[in-house]
Write a protein that holds these residues in place. Structure first.
Motif, mmCIF file in Angstrom:
data_model
loop_
_atom_site.group_PDB
_atom_site.id
_atom_site.type_symbol
_atom_site.label_atom_id
_atom_site.label_comp_id
_atom_site.label_asym_id
_atom_site.label_seq_id
_atom_site.Cartn_x
_atom_site.Cartn_y
_atom_site.Cartn_z
ATOM 1 N N LEU A 175 -2.920 0.221 -4.448
ATOM 2 C CA LEU A 175 -2.720 -1.112 -3.707
ATOM 3 C C LEU A 175 -2.099 -1.833 -4.832
ATOM 4 C CD1 LEU A 175 -6.349 -1.795 -2.488
ATOM 5 C CD2 LEU A 175 -4.245 -1.009 -1.134
ATOM 6 N N GLU B 252 0.696 -1.095 0.018
ATOM 7 C CA GLU B 252 0.020 0.031 -0.015
ATOM 8 C C GLU B 252 0.728 1.276 0.156
ATOM 9 O OE1 GLU B 252 -3.131 0.002 2.980
ATOM 10 O OE2 GLU B 252 -2.888 -2.026 3.418
ATOM 11 N N ALA C 94 -7.503 -4.002 3.386
ATOM 12 C CA ALA C 94 -6.925 -2.923 2.874
ATOM 13 C C ALA C 94 -8.300 -1.848 2.259
ATOM 14 C CB ALA C 94 -5.895 -2.858 1.856
ATOM 15 N N LEU D 178 -6.192 -7.998 0.750
ATOM 16 C CA LEU D 178 -6.980 -7.010 -0.046
ATOM 17 C C LEU D 178 -8.116 -6.471 0.766
ATOM 18 C CD1 LEU D 178 -6.797 -5.719 -2.823
ATOM 19 C CD2 LEU D 178 -7.870 -7.775 -3.724
#
Length: 264
Positions: A26, A17, A48, A45
């Protein structure tokens, strides 16, 4: 936001990130697996995306796989034939990611270099804008391993290229070059190899000058029948996981040989 840290010193995180002004970047980061969507990568994922959605300073998100490959799709080595219920459960996290991107209040821009295959192709098409390097290629490879398109591709692909072209892409599982993808509207812009990320960030930063609530409302309207499609594929794909053809397709892929399908 800098690069994410990892709880194990010396171990490279599966997702990186970073920030460029108001844009979160990302980067899928399992190059040895060609950024296959492993369980660990899916968890990272999902976490985030959730953090980003709650951050008012972030106005847009760029999703990339780095300079060589966007994503090879599902991690076949992690796919086990462990029953229908487990197959359905397997989609909980993936579908959460799909819903979070498509229904996000923030626009997502995909920067695609190299192959985007299977669920990696689906992941790119969850994004609102796709910028591709000249050497990028896209393939809905699901029939090659006895499966049907998932992660929302049955909705997002025809929405971009129309039902006729989507039918050819989904049924024949043939690779599509970046040039051809731009011609049919599958991607929004093709740039020289290595330039997709820079261009994607520039497109994402354009949202700094646009009203975020307007963007959020438009995205909500465009999400359409997403939940209906994901509910259907959860049952259909879980059933296909149990077939002999899927077992043969997976074995043939790992053995690097042509599969012999028997329709069962």
């Amino acid at each position: 936001m800098g690069d994410t840290t990892t709880p194990n010193p010396g171990v490279e995180p599966v997702l990186l990130e970073s920030r460029n002004a108001s844009v979160a970047i990302l980067t899928l980061n399992e190059p040895t697996k060609r950024n296959a969507l492993s369980p660990a990568l899916r968890v990272a994922l999902a976490e985030a995306i959730d953090r980003i959605e709650r951050d008012p300073e972030i106005r847009a998100v760029v999703l990339t796989g780095g300079p060589m490959v966007f994503s090879a799709g599902g991690d076949l080595t992690a796919m086990r034939n462990d029953g229908l219920a487990a197959g359905r459960e397997r989609f909980r996290l993936l579908h959460g990611i799909v819903r979070s991107i498509v229904k996000s209040s923030k626009p997502y821009v995909a920067a695609v270099e190299g192959p985007a295959a299977g669920a990696g192709f689906s992941l790119a098409l969850c994004c609102d804008t796709i910028v591709a390097g000249a050497g990028a290629r896209f393939i809905a490879s699901f029939p090659k391993v006895g499966l049907v398109a998932d992660a929302g591709l049955l909705l997002t692909l025809p929405a971009r290229v129309g039902i006729g072209r989507a039918r050819q892409i989904l049924l024949y599982a043939e690779p599509i070059s970046a040039e051809a993808a731009e011609r049919i509207g599958l991607v929004d812009e093709v740039v020289p190899d290595g330039a997709a990320l820079e261009r994607a960030v520039a497109r994402a930063r354009a949202f700094e000058a646009l009203a975020p609530l307007s963007t959020a409302v438009a995205k909500e309207a465009l999400a359409g029948r997403l939940d209906e499609v994901l509910d259907w594929e959860r049952s259909a794909q879980a059933a296909l996981f149990q077939t002999s053809d899927h077992a043969e397709g997976k074995a043939a892929f790992l053995d690097k040989r042509p599969p012999i399908f028997q329709g069962r």
